[in-house]
Scaffold this motif. Structure first.
Motif: not given
Length: 331
Positions: A7, A33, A36, A218, A51, A221, A241
C-alpha cells in the motif's frame, strides 16, 4: 526474506504527521495509515479490502463478559450513527483477534453482541475485565461504490448496470444501483447500501463497459491479530493485511489434502476473469514435508507462490472446520 506491505503510506505516524509515499517492510511501526488503488477492467474483478476504518472507540472492558452485553470503560461517542453496522475486536490478551458484530447506542458505555452474525468468531464468554478492545464501523456496499472513479454505471436493467457480487450462503449474490442510485439486490426492492462486507472476505465487481476506472480505498493497517474461522465448504477469502499470501503463509501445508482434487481442500484465486483451482496433494513431498500445492492439471509446486494478492479476493474450500489466528505485520 521479509515481505512488503502493498500500500502507499501517506501518514507514517499519527503523532508526528510525517508524510511520504513508500512501501514498508513486513515489520513496521504503528499506527499505519495508507491507501490502495486498484484498476478495474471490463468484466469481473475480484477485490479485497485489507485496510480498516479508524476505530470509533478504543478502550478496555469494564467487566467480565457473561452474556450479550459488553461493558466498556469509555462511552460510545455521541457523534456516531446507531443505524450503521459495527464490530468489536480484541486487540490484546489471550483472545486477541477475536471479534463480534455489535450494536451501539451513542453515549452508552456498553455495546450489544449481534448473535448469529457470520462475522462473529467467538461469543466472547468469559472475556476478562480490562481486556483491550476497539470498535470499528463495517465497510459497506455503498462505501465500495463511492470509492470507484469514474462512478459505477447505474441502470434499472441489472444486465446493463455495474454489479457487486457478495459471497453468502455458499453462493454469490449480486447488487446494483438503479437509475435512482439506490443499491438493490437482484430481484429486490430494499435499499442495500448499508450491507456490511465482512473483514477478510472481499467481493467481485462486474464492469459492464470498457471505460477505464479504479477503486481507491483508504484506512488503517490492522495492528492486532485476526481470527478467521474456516467452515466446511466454500467461503470467501481476502487478506486481512496488505500482504500477498502463498498457501504456506495461509497455513495450507497443514490442511486436508488428497491426490484427487475433488476431495482435497482447495484455494481458488481469481485470475483472468475466472477462479483458478489449486489443491493439496499429501502424497507429493516436493512442496513441503506434508504435501504439495498444485494447480489442477499442473506439476509445479505452488506452496510458496503468492496465489492471493493483497487487494484481491479468492474462494476457499475446506473439508473441516479450522479456527485460526493470523498475525499482523505491524508491531
Amino acid at each position: 526474506m521479509m515481505k512488503k506491505l502493498h500500500l502507499h503510506l501517506f501518514l507514517l505516524t499519527l503523532a508526528t504527521g510525517v508524510a511520504g509515499e513508500l512501501f514498508a517492510q513486513r515489520t513496521v511501526s504503528t499506527p499505519i495509515v495508507g491507501f490502495q488503488k486498484t484498476s478495474l477492467a471490463q468484466g469481473y474483478n475480484s477485490l479485497g479490502f485489507p485496510l480498516v476504518n479508524q476505530p470509533i472507540i478504543s478502550t478496555t472492558t469494564a467487566a467480565t463478559v457473561t452474556g450479550s452485553m459488553i461493558s466498556l470503560n469509555s462511552a460510545v461517542p455521541n457523534t456516531v450513527s446507531s443505524s450503521a453496522t459495527y464490530y468489536l475486536e480484541i486487540t490484546s490478551g489471550p483472545q486477541e483477534g477475536e471479534r463480534v458484530d455489535v450494536s451501539v447506542t451513542p453515549g452508552n458505555a456498553s455495546v450489544a453482541i449481534v448473535a448469529g452474525s457470520s462475522n462473529n468468531t467467538s461469543n466472547l464468554s468469559g472475556l476478562a475485565a480490562g481486556t483491550p478492545v476497539l470498535v470499528r464501523k463495517h465497510l459497506t456496499l455503498a462505501d465500495i461504490g463511492n470509492s470507484v472513479s469514474p462512478a459505477l454505471v447505474k441502470n434499472d436493467d441489472p444486465n446493463l448496470a455495474d454489479r457487486v457480487y457478495v459471497f453468502a450462503g455458499g453462493a454469490f449474490v449480486y447488487y446494483y444501483q438503479g437509475s435512482d442510485g439506490v443499491w438493490v439486490e437482484n430481484g429486490g426492492l430494499d435499499d442495500m447500501g448499508g450491507l456490511q462486507i465482512n473483514p477478510g472476505s472481499g467481493v467481485l465487481i462486474y464492469k459492464a463497459n470498457s471505460t477505464a476506472s479504479s477503486i481507491t480505498m483508504t484506512g488503517f493497517v490492522r495492528s492486532n491479530k485476526f481470527a478467521r474461522n474456516y467452515v466446511p465448504g466454500y467461503q470467501a477469502y481476502a487478506p486481512a493485511y496488505p500482504l500477498a499470501y502463498s498457501p504456506a503463509e495461509m497455513g495450507g501445508n497443514d490442511w486436508s489434502g488428497s491426490i484427487d482434487p475433488v476431495t482435497s481442500d482447495k484455494i481458488f484465486p481469481f485470475s483472468g476473469g475466472v477462479f483458478v483451482q489449486y489443491y493439496f496433494d499429501p502424497t507429493d513431498s516436493t512442496g513441503s514435508a506434508n504435501g504439495t500445492w498444485l494447480e489442477v492439471g499442473g506439476l509445479d509446486p505452488q506452496n510458496t507462490v503468492d496465489l492471493v494478492s493483497f487487494d484481491r479476493a479468492a474462494l476457499i474450500y475446506r473439508k473441516n472446520s479450522d479456527p485460526i489466528v493470523e498475525v499482523s505485520p505491524v508491531q
